[in-house]
Design a protein around this motif. Structure first.
Motif, PDB file in Angstrom:
ATOM      1  N   ASN A  48     -15.503  14.454   0.980  1.00 44.19           N
ATOM      2  CA  ASN A  48     -14.226  14.130   0.329  1.00 44.19           C
ATOM      3  C   ASN A  48     -13.373  13.306   1.289  1.00 44.19           C
ATOM      4  O   ASN A  48     -13.712  13.164   2.465  1.00 44.19           O
ATOM      5  CB  ASN A  48     -13.503  15.412  -0.125  1.00 44.19           C
ATOM      6  CG  ASN A  48     -13.333  16.401   1.014  1.00 44.19           C
ATOM      7  OD1 ASN A  48     -12.761  16.063   2.046  1.00 44.19           O
ATOM      8  ND2 ASN A  48     -13.836  17.615   0.823  1.00 44.19           N
ATOM      9  N   ALA A  49     -12.264  12.771   0.763  1.00 47.14           N
ATOM     10  CA  ALA A  49     -11.419  11.868   1.559  1.00 47.14           C
ATOM     11  C   ALA A  49     -10.856  12.566   2.792  1.00 47.14           C
ATOM     12  O   ALA A  49     -10.722  11.953   3.856  1.00 47.14           O
ATOM     13  CB  ALA A  49     -10.292  11.331   0.680  1.00 47.14           C
ATOM     14  N   GLU A  50     -10.561  13.852   2.658  1.00 48.77           N
ATOM     15  CA  GLU A  50      -9.997  14.573   3.796  1.00 48.77           C
ATOM     16  C   GLU A  50     -10.988  14.613   4.958  1.00 48.77           C
ATOM     17  O   GLU A  50     -10.602  14.497   6.128  1.00 48.77           O
ATOM     18  CB  GLU A  50      -9.608  15.989   3.345  1.00 48.77           C
ATOM     19  CG  GLU A  50      -8.639  16.648   4.302  1.00 48.77           C
ATOM     20  CD  GLU A  50      -8.408  18.119   3.989  1.00 48.77           C
ATOM     21  OE1 GLU A  50      -8.632  18.529   2.843  1.00 48.77           O
ATOM     22  OE2 GLU A  50      -7.998  18.829   4.923  1.00 48.77           O
ATOM     23  N   GLU A  51     -12.273  14.761   4.645  1.00 56.35           N
ATOM     24  CA  GLU A  51     -13.284  14.774   5.715  1.00 56.35           C
ATOM     25  C   GLU A  51     -13.381  13.413   6.383  1.00 56.35           C
ATOM     26  O   GLU A  51     -13.638  13.308   7.585  1.00 56.35           O
ATOM     27  CB  GLU A  51     -14.651  15.194   5.148  1.00 56.35           C
ATOM     28  CG  GLU A  51     -14.740  16.677   4.852  1.00 56.35           C
ATOM     29  CD  GLU A  51     -16.134  17.120   4.395  1.00 56.35           C
ATOM     30  OE1 GLU A  51     -16.206  18.158   3.733  1.00 56.35           O
ATOM     31  OE2 GLU A  51     -17.137  16.416   4.674  1.00 56.35           O
ATOM     32  N   ASP A  54     -16.878  -1.782   7.648  1.00 51.73           N
ATOM     33  CA  ASP A  54     -17.607  -2.450   6.569  1.00 51.73           C
ATOM     34  C   ASP A  54     -17.821  -1.492   5.404  1.00 51.73           C
ATOM     35  O   ASP A  54     -17.959  -0.286   5.608  1.00 51.73           O
ATOM     36  CB  ASP A  54     -18.975  -2.928   7.072  1.00 51.73           C
ATOM     37  CG  ASP A  54     -18.859  -4.114   8.009  1.00 51.73           C
ATOM     38  OD1 ASP A  54     -17.724  -4.578   8.225  1.00 51.73           O
ATOM     39  OD2 ASP A  54     -19.895  -4.563   8.521  1.00 51.73           O
ATOM     40  N   GLY A  55     -17.892  -2.058   4.209  1.00 54.79           N
ATOM     41  CA  GLY A  55     -18.131  -1.238   3.018  1.00 54.79           C
ATOM     42  C   GLY A  55     -17.389  -1.831   1.847  1.00 54.79           C
ATOM     43  O   GLY A  55     -16.365  -2.494   2.024  1.00 54.79           O
ATOM     44  N   GLU A  56     -17.910  -1.600   0.649  1.00 56.93           N
ATOM     45  CA  GLU A  56     -17.336  -2.214  -0.547  1.00 56.93           C
ATOM     46  C   GLU A  56     -15.891  -1.732  -0.789  1.00 56.93           C
ATOM     47  O   GLU A  56     -15.432  -0.777  -0.155  1.00 56.93           O
ATOM     48  CB  GLU A  56     -18.210  -1.885  -1.767  1.00 56.93           C
ATOM     49  CG  GLU A  56     -18.306  -0.390  -2.029  1.00 56.93           C
ATOM     50  CD  GLU A  56     -19.149  -0.051  -3.250  1.00 56.93           C
ATOM     51  OE1 GLU A  56     -18.930  -0.645  -4.314  1.00 56.93           O
ATOM     52  OE2 GLU A  56     -20.012   0.838  -3.136  1.00 56.93           O
ATOM     53  N   ALA A  87     -14.614   2.019  -0.716  1.00 56.34           N
ATOM     54  CA  ALA A  87     -15.552   2.831   0.075  1.00 56.34           C
ATOM     55  C   ALA A  87     -14.785   3.879   0.887  1.00 56.34           C
ATOM     56  O   ALA A  87     -15.244   5.023   1.044  1.00 56.34           O
ATOM     57  CB  ALA A  87     -16.377   1.937   1.000  1.00 56.34           C
ATOM     58  N   GLY A  88     -13.637   3.466   1.420  1.00 52.39           N
ATOM     59  CA  GLY A  88     -12.848   4.405   2.222  1.00 52.39           C
ATOM     60  C   GLY A  88     -12.452   3.843   3.586  1.00 52.39           C
ATOM     61  O   GLY A  88     -12.106   4.599   4.494  1.00 52.39           O
ATOM     62  N   LYS A  89     -12.458   2.526   3.714  1.00 55.05           N
ATOM     63  CA  LYS A  89     -12.120   1.900   4.998  1.00 55.05           C
ATOM     64  C   LYS A  89     -10.666   2.183   5.388  1.00 55.05           C
ATOM     65  O   LYS A  89     -10.378   2.546   6.526  1.00 55.05           O
ATOM     66  CB  LYS A  89     -12.365   0.370   4.921  1.00 55.05           C
ATOM     67  CG  LYS A  89     -13.814   0.007   4.544  1.00 55.05           C
ATOM     68  CD  LYS A  89     -14.052  -1.487   4.514  1.00 55.05           C
ATOM     69  CE  LYS A  89     -13.338  -2.222   3.394  1.00 55.05           C
ATOM     70  NZ  LYS A  89     -13.743  -1.785   2.034  1.00 55.05           N
ATOM     71  N   THR A  90      -9.772   2.016   4.421  1.00 57.26           N
ATOM     72  CA  THR A  90      -8.356   2.276   4.712  1.00 57.26           C
ATOM     73  C   THR A  90      -8.120   3.778   4.916  1.00 57.26           C
ATOM     74  O   THR A  90      -7.320   4.182   5.767  1.00 57.26           O
ATOM     75  CB  THR A  90      -7.473   1.707   3.582  1.00 57.26           C
ATOM     76  OG1 THR A  90      -7.661   0.287   3.546  1.00 57.26           O
ATOM     77  CG2 THR A  90      -6.004   2.000   3.821  1.00 57.26           C
ATOM     78  N   ASN A 130     -20.598   3.881   3.078  1.00 59.07           N
ATOM     79  CA  ASN A 130     -21.259   3.668   1.789  1.00 59.07           C
ATOM     80  C   ASN A 130     -20.991   4.818   0.839  1.00 59.07           C
ATOM     81  O   ASN A 130     -21.043   5.984   1.229  1.00 59.07           O
ATOM     82  CB  ASN A 130     -22.765   3.497   1.993  1.00 59.07           C
ATOM     83  CG  ASN A 130     -23.098   2.096   2.463  1.00 59.07           C
ATOM     84  OD1 ASN A 130     -22.872   1.112   1.759  1.00 59.07           O
ATOM     85  ND2 ASN A 130     -23.577   2.006   3.694  1.00 59.07           N
ATOM     86  N   LYS A 131     -20.736   4.451  -0.417  1.00 59.42           N
ATOM     87  CA  LYS A 131     -20.499   5.468  -1.450  1.00 59.42           C
ATOM     88  C   LYS A 131     -21.809   6.126  -1.819  1.00 59.42           C
ATOM     89  O   LYS A 131     -22.791   5.447  -2.124  1.00 59.42           O
ATOM     90  CB  LYS A 131     -19.959   4.788  -2.715  1.00 59.42           C
ATOM     91  CG  LYS A 131     -18.470   4.614  -2.747  1.00 59.42           C
ATOM     92  CD  LYS A 131     -18.036   4.199  -4.152  1.00 59.42           C
ATOM     93  CE  LYS A 131     -16.623   3.680  -4.132  1.00 59.42           C
ATOM     94  NZ  LYS A 131     -16.183   3.172  -5.443  1.00 59.42           N
ATOM     95  N   ILE A 132     -21.826   7.443  -1.810  1.00 62.87           N
ATOM     96  CA  ILE A 132     -22.993   8.191  -2.292  1.00 62.87           C
ATOM     97  C   ILE A 132     -22.694   8.686  -3.704  1.00 62.87           C
ATOM     98  O   ILE A 132     -23.529   8.630  -4.593  1.00 62.87           O
ATOM     99  CB  ILE A 132     -23.296   9.386  -1.358  1.00 62.87           C
ATOM    100  CG1 ILE A 132     -23.614   8.874   0.046  1.00 62.87           C
ATOM    101  CG2 ILE A 132     -24.445  10.211  -1.903  1.00 62.87           C
ATOM    102  CD1 ILE A 132     -23.738   9.970   1.078  1.00 62.87           C
ATOM    103  N   SER A 133     -21.474   9.188  -3.895  1.00 66.48           N
ATOM    104  CA  SER A 133     -21.019   9.609  -5.225  1.00 66.48           C
ATOM    105  C   SER A 133     -19.508   9.422  -5.247  1.00 66.48           C
ATOM    106  O   SER A 133     -18.944   8.864  -4.307  1.00 66.48           O
ATOM    107  CB  SER A 133     -21.389  11.074  -5.462  1.00 66.48           C
ATOM    108  OG  SER A 133     -20.665  11.897  -4.574  1.00 66.48           O
TER     109      SER A 133
END
Ligand SMILES: Nc1ncnc2c1ncn2[C@@H]1O[C@H](COP(=O)(O)OP(=O)(O)O)[C@@H](O)[C@H]1O
Ligand SMILES: [Mg+2]
Length: 152
Positions: free
Chosen positions: A7-10, A31-33, A36-39, A123-126
């Motif tokens: 999750n985002a917290e992790e 890097d990542g689409e 993805a969670g870069k920010t 990378n997004k897994i889910s």
């Protein structure tokens, strides 16, 4: 090293721990689409640097400076680089300067990148799971990755 987060917290926690291994002048490429969670990871790095200001995406400004933490943080996002001149914004001067540079979409400024850096691929897994992979270029960044792995 590679880590799976659920999750985002992790992701934020991982960024926060990573920040304790970073020092002024370090360059981190994210890097990542889109989405993805870069920010989100950068928010964690800011937290680890004890920055109190809320990290917002610098998509339209190319760079945001956070100067109230242990080390200055320069958060860059080159996604909309086509609309601005990186030299006008001083991107080349931030990189490797007195702070930590975290750069989203660095593929758009390959000419401005140093020889050595830490690359983080998300990378997004889910919907909420991500793989976060760290790759070091250069001995200094290899040490950082070793330290981060040890703390996991
Ligand atoms: N494990 C996770 N890590 C990071 N973000 C996640 C995760 N799970 C869900 N999200 C959500 O995905 C989005 C990531 O957005 P953002 O960090 O702005 O991505 P990017 O900067 O890569 O475009 C946020 O809405 C965040 O809450
Ligand atoms: Mg972003």
């Amino acid at each position: 090293m590679k880590k799976i987060v659920n999750n985002a917290e992790e992701t934020i926690n991982f960024g926060s721990k990573l920040a304790t291994s970073l020092q002024a002048g370090d360059v981190v490429l994210l890097d990542g689409e889109l989405g993805a969670g870069k920010t989100t990871l950068t928010k964690g790095i800011a937290e680890g640097l004890e920055i109190n200001k809320n990290v917002k995406s610098p998509t339209f400004t190319l760079v945001r400076e956070y100067l109230d933490g242990r080390i200055p943080l320069y958060h860059m996002d080159m996604y909309r680089l086509e609309f601005s001149d990186p030299f006008e914004v001083g991107i080349d001067e931030y990189i490797g300067g007195d702070g930590i540079s975290v750069i989203e979409w660095s593929e758009f400024i390959l000419d401005l990148l140093p020889d050595q850096y830490l690359k983080i691929e998300i990378n997004k897994i889910s919907d909420n799971s991500r793989s976060i992979e760290l790759t070091a270029t250069g001995a200094h960044y290899e040490d950082i990755v070793k330290e981060v792995s040890k703390n996991e």
